[in-house]
Every structure is written in C-alpha cells, then in structure tokens.
Write an enzyme that holds these catalytic residues in place. Sequence first.
Site, mmCIF file in Angstrom:
data_model
loop_
_atom_site.group_PDB
_atom_site.id
_atom_site.type_symbol
_atom_site.label_atom_id
_atom_site.label_comp_id
_atom_site.label_asym_id
_atom_site.label_seq_id
_atom_site.Cartn_x
_atom_site.Cartn_y
_atom_site.Cartn_z
ATOM 1 C CD GLN A 160 4.695 69.275 12.911
ATOM 2 O OE1 GLN A 160 5.456 69.916 13.608
ATOM 3 N NE2 GLN A 160 4.841 67.976 12.737
ATOM 4 C CG PHE B 284 11.673 71.184 11.266
ATOM 5 C CD1 PHE B 284 12.007 70.423 10.162
ATOM 6 C CD2 PHE B 284 11.731 72.571 11.155
ATOM 7 C CE1 PHE B 284 12.398 71.022 8.959
ATOM 8 C CE2 PHE B 284 12.118 73.176 9.962
ATOM 9 C CZ PHE B 284 12.449 72.396 8.859
ATOM 10 C CD GLU C 161 3.429 65.043 16.832
ATOM 11 O OE1 GLU C 161 4.595 64.978 16.404
ATOM 12 O OE2 GLU C 161 2.818 64.054 17.273
ATOM 13 N NE ARG D 165 8.654 57.198 16.583
ATOM 14 C CZ ARG D 165 8.413 56.431 15.521
ATOM 15 N NH1 ARG D 165 9.416 55.948 14.817
ATOM 16 N NH2 ARG D 165 7.182 56.154 15.157
ATOM 17 N NE ARG E 57 13.438 65.948 8.980
ATOM 18 C CZ ARG E 57 13.744 66.726 7.948
ATOM 19 N NH1 ARG E 57 14.269 67.910 8.154
ATOM 20 N NH2 ARG E 57 13.528 66.323 6.716
ATOM 21 C CG PHE F 145 8.354 61.387 18.145
ATOM 22 C CD1 PHE F 145 7.707 62.598 18.214
ATOM 23 C CD2 PHE F 145 7.818 60.314 18.850
ATOM 24 C CE1 PHE F 145 6.541 62.752 18.967
ATOM 25 C CE2 PHE F 145 6.657 60.455 19.616
ATOM 26 C CZ PHE F 145 6.017 61.669 19.666
ATOM 27 C CB ALA G 275 4.925 59.226 12.886
ATOM 28 C CD GLU H 289 9.854 61.560 12.271
ATOM 29 O OE1 GLU H 289 9.063 60.693 11.861
ATOM 30 O OE2 GLU H 289 9.956 61.871 13.458
#
Length: 779
Positions: A198, A229, A233, A311, A343, A345, A512, A723
């Site tokens: 990603q 997903f 990342e 988050r 997904r 986060f 994000a 997400e």
Amino acid sequence: MGFVGKSVPHESAVGHATGEALFIDDVPPLHGEVCVDFVGSPIAHGRIRNVDFSAIWSVPGIVAAYTYRDVPGHNDYGPIVGDDRVLADETVRYAGEPVVLLVAESRAALAAAKRLVKIDVEPLAPILSIDAAIAAESFFGPPMVIACGDVDAALAEAEHVLEGCLSIGGQEHFYFEPQSAIACPEEGGGMLVHSSTQHTSEVQTVVAEVCGLPFHRVTCICRRMGGGFGGKETQAAQTAAMAAVAARLTGRPARAVLSRDDDMAITGKRHPFKSWYKASFTREGRLTALVVNHYSDGGSSTDLSPAVLERAMLHTDNAYFLPNARITGQLCRTNFPSNTAFRGFGGPQGVAVIENLIEEIAHTVGRDAAAIRRLNCYGDVGRNTTPYGQIVQNNTLPALIDRLLETSAYDRRRAEMAASKATDKSFLRGLALTMVKFGISFTRQTLNQANALVNIYLDGTVLVATGATEMGQGVNTRIRQLVADELGIDFAAVFIGPTNTDKNNNTSATAASCSTDLNGAAALDACNRLKHRLAEFAAREFAATGSGIPCALEDVAFSAGFVYDRRDAARRIAWRELVRRAYVERVNLGERGFYATPGVHFDRETGRGQPFLYYTNGAAVAEVRIDRLTGELRVERVDLLMDIGVPINPGIDRGQIVGGFVQGMGWVTTEELKYDAEGRLLSHSPTTYKIPNVSDLPGVFHVNYLENSDNHVSLKRSKAVGEPPLLLGLCVWAAVKNALSYAAGSSVPRLNLPATNEEILLRLTDLTKAARTQPVEMT
Ligand code: MTE
Ligand code: HPA
Ligand code: MOS
C-alpha cells in the site's frame, strides 16, 4: 457525457475475473531468479544461543542462507520508531519471527532445507496478553489522554453510574494475495522492487536502508494488490526487504512470497483491546460523563500502533456528544507479531466501547437503545463539539437515523420481537441500530499530501501517475473518471499505470480512506495547469481563424472530446488535434500536480485540534437470531444507510460498503485468533480461522445512500468510503447483546467481542445460572 457519478466498472473487473490481472506471483520467473523463504523462531520470546544451518547444503539447489549479520545495510527499520527488524538479532520477540533467510533455485529446495535449520533459543518469559502486559507494566511509552469538561464533578452528581470492561479481539487481514515481492538488482548497484504494498515509498526507503543504498537508486513498483486492508501499509516492507537482501547478496533477481500459514502466523493483525469504562447518565439515558481507559496490544514492536491507538481514542465518542470525557490510551508491548493498520485503524475498537455502553445504558434505564442513540447524537450548537475540540459540521446523522428507523420498520419489528420473546423457547432474537462518524484525514498532518504526474501524448491519450495504490478499492477507476471529466475526454483515453516511485516521490500510504481525495485532487491540480496552457493556446487558435474575434481564456471549455469557445460553440477543435498543434508550437504537455489538505492539525500533547477534514457517516440496523441451545448465530436482516456525499462511482462505492460491512461483521462474530500457551497462533489457516462466507450473509440486506450534496470541502462533493462501513458491522454484535438482554433480567448482560457461537453460549449460560441463583419470590 461525463463519467463522475456513473458506475463505471472497476478498470480491472474483467482482468480479475479472467485471471489476466497480474499479481506478484503471476509474474513469470525472471532470468536467473532465486526463491526466498525464512525459518522463524520456535518460541515467542528468548535469546538466540545458536543457529545451525550446516545440514542444508546437502539439499540440491540451495544457494545461500543468511542471518541478520549478513544484512548489507541496517537490519532495523520502522514507520514511527525504527524497532522492526528484517531478521531477528540476539533476541526473538514473537513465535515465528524470521531468523534465517534461505535462498534456493526452487521452492521445493526451500521446503526441504527449512526442515534442516536448527535455531536454539534460550527461553525468556513471554508476555502473552494485555493483562500480563499491564501486570508487568510492559508498555510503549506513557499513556495518551484526550479530555474535556469536568468528569469527576459529573460522576459525583450522576443519577446513574455504570462501569465495565470490554475485551475486543484482533483480526487477520486475510487479503487473498499474501505478502509478496520480487527484487531485481540493476546495473550499477540499483534495485528494482515489485511489491504488493500500500506504500511504495516506504518499501523504497526500507529496501534502500536495508541494502545500504541511497533512495534514488531504489525503485518500488506496485501494479495492484490482491487486497491490503491495512496489512500492507507498513508490513509489506519486511517481505520486500527479505527479497532485496537476497537479491543484493546473490546478485540475482529474488522472489519472496509468504505461504498463507506463514503470513497469518508472522504478520500483525488488528489490535486487540481491553477497555475499562465508567459512565454517568440521566434517567432518560443522556450521557453526562465518560471515562475510558483503552489498553491496546501493540505486539512486539511499535509499527503504527501509537497512531492506531490515537484514532481509537478519537473515535471513542463515535456519534455521541460527551460534555465531560476522559479517554486514555496505553499501548502494551507483548510477544506477538507487531499489530498494525487494519481497515478502520483503531476506530472500530473505540466505537465498539461506546456502542457497547449504549446497549448497557438502554438496559439500565429500560428504554430502547435506538432512542438512547438518538438522544445522545451530536446535534446543534452546544452539542456539536468533540472531546478533542473539533466542531461536527454538516451533521447528517440525526436525519440519517430517522430515515433508517423508518425504512427498516424498526419500531414494528421491535414490537414483534417483544411479543415473541416469551413464547419462543428455541430462539432469542435481537435488533440493534449502530452508527458511524468516521474522521477523514490522516491524523498526522504531514501525511495529508499527494503529488500526481499527468502526461498528454500526441494521440490525445493521457497517462496519470499518483502514489495511490490499487488494492481492489477502485482508486484508479475513480481518478480516471475525475481526469476524463476535467479534460473533457473519454474514460478510455485516460490510463493509470502501476504505482512507481520513479514517477511519484515521497508518497503517503494508500490508507485512511482518503487516497481518492488526496491523489484525485493532485491529479486535478495537474490537469488544471495543463488546461490553462491549452486554453491559452486554443484562444490564440480561435482568434487566428475565421472571424478573428478574440476568445477570453475563461470562455475556453473542454468537453466531449472538443475544446471550444463557450460563446460560439462553432469555434472548436478536437482534443486530439489541439494536442497535436500545441506540441508543434512547443507547448509543454506534461504536468505535475500537488495537493495538501488545508486546515487539518492535531496536537498529541494537548489532545486537541481539528484532525479531520470532514466525517463520513452511516448507520445500520441488524436483526439476529440465536439458537438458545447451541449459541448459533444467524444474521436475519441488515438495513444500511450511508452518507458518502455525492459518490464518484456509486457502483464501486457500493462494493466498498458491502465488503466493508461484511468484513466488520466477521470481526465481531466468527473471526477469532487462538494461540497456544506458548504464544503460537493456532488459527493460522482458513480451516481454523473463520471469515464470513456467502452463506453467512444476512438473508435480507438493504444498502442505500443518503442524498447529501453539502460536502463542499471534498472532491466533487464526494466522501471517502473505504473504511467507514466496516464499523457498521458492529450493529450485528450490538444485536446479539440486545438478544442477550432479553435473557438477562435486571443484571446488565456482558458480551465480549467477537461474539462467536461459543462466546454467546457461555454468556447465555452465565445468565441462566444467575437467574437460577436469584431468590425466588414467594407468593
Ligand atoms: N477494498 C478492497 N477491495 N481491498 C482492500 O484492501 N482496503 C481498505 C479500503 N477498501 C481495501 C478496500 C482500507 S484499509 C483502506 S484505508 C482503503 O480501502 C484505502 O483506499 P482508499 O483510500 O482509496 O479508500
Ligand atoms: N489512518 C490510516 N493510516 C495511517 C494513519 C491514519 O490516520 N496514520 C498513519 N497511517
Ligand atoms: Mo487502511 S487501515 O487505513 O490501510
């Protein structure tokens, strides 16, 4: 004409179905290519005494074996703190952690050699749960805090106070394509890496550091992923680094493709949480104060865990106004693979806590939970400030839930359920509505930027390159639609090639949910610069031909394959012809665009700021049926309503909503990570880890959009969709909790997440036992 707003098929839809769309391991072997695999730690924590791979040389086709000492550059890397390692050094920190890298001519040779490597580890005490980490004070750094109002005063004068603890499980990403990379040494010492990632820039920089190369000698390319997903990342980097180390040391192209079982065993997952909460509320169920202490299982290294926890904290209010709140987050260091982006986060874990609380408040005050949700929903001035100080603007949630309650016939079904609960001895039913208000933007300001390259070729076709990576979510299709409309040309005349660090430098991860917002805006910035030059040129051409009347720049329009004078549509030039003439007259036909999200900021120290450009909203109602004897769960019906503004591609976005919801439903029901006492993952294959399949889908499943064209801050009034729908999967869990409340009498029913059949049966048994031991009233 116009492609934005239409359900243009995903650009790889046919390729996905026919197999023409290539994933990393579909690339035919390159000349001289070697295969790469690893041997991991047998235990979760220990000191390496000895590594013996002397026996592998008897296997034909073995090329090399390496340990961390052989890594040419740094062995350490990591997105926030550099505490990840390509290969374990003196210690191992989780079961399966790669210790030895094996390189061979074939996968068969690798498989044979793997069994001959002996890793001798002196065991150290592992930390294998959040509770154990708390007891040992095994944390990454001090706790984080977000607070507002006066919690203690509110608790002191409360009508009701409720306390509890929610245990939330992790989740395996289960992307179809496992972590994979091919690294090719290039002339003069460079390295080209094809990675299923990603984040091409991160793989580029990690590979450069691991190989001891300057960044400009490493290129990372990603055509597409078979799903990410969040799991790719940061964590695509390790596999890419293993391939690169092998390629660098052998001088041959090297391919590393993790097996499904290894991928599941050694890569990080969604963070498990344990969250203690204490809330006060009025007898109507209006929240007056909330204290939440989140403990997140970060695993063995930092990875993105602080950002995930942040988050989670920023989503602990979910859609509800909290006049007084104190939300803390403590990140636990354990001996599991490092948990990572997934997904949502952290958002889903934060939201789970408050949605659970609302169910408990409803039970306590004896009201329907949807009414409690409606009562506590963010509202007008005075009730629209989040605990971190951002004002909730254009809040569509009150209207959205009112409409959903109506279209799902919530009240009628609630009444039917109440009527049947006494008579139905076989099944318990439950109904719940949950909401989502998901903040769109990276919470780290720097990451909210993107660049784009737009090239116009002489046949009029256009190539767009951005840092966005395609993982199935449709970002390339959406950007093509946006660019085609901006230039007034056909969708087919715009193409997006593989994501490539040669074309787009210093990119952010595709994450994000905002990659269309960011990269689409950068592409449009480039288009606008190109259009400006072409409009100047066209105006001159118009003036030079025919009447000789000048044409103002702002009157030059681009539409339907023509560039024309808005005041005199007869004056027009075909796009392709204009491009050709502009080239002859030496007009620059390539541009680089840039976008940085305005106004977003968040101060970690004070826990305050405006981290999000806007919120994506939605709500869902689920009805479930539980077999009282077996705990078996069926999702009977789901009604889902999303506000994603004016969707750029309603068809693809619908796919995101359905896919996200079902993935969330899996997290809260059947997906359970099981470890043995030594911290080894037992559920490391599809036979032991249960993701939803087609027969688990709700029997009735309605998905609709709320019409909303008020989102002026984002591209074409659209909203990010990737997400947020995952968080609505929580309505299934809340419906299970609601069903249990019918068996609970006056005590508040507890339910851990996921609500597996086993968990449901255990909680039902608790409730029946409690009912039996309650004093029987004499009459
Ligand atoms: N959809 C598919 N098909 N495959 C994926 O891997 N990842 C999700 C979501 N939808 C994913 C997906 C995650 S975690 C994010 S952050 C977003 O897509 C990222 O892409 P976007 O910014 O283009 O929405
Ligand atoms: N969301 C998703 N991925 C991220 C974020 C975020 O806020 N920050 C860093 N990576
Ligand atoms: Mo998504 S978890 O932000 O990659």
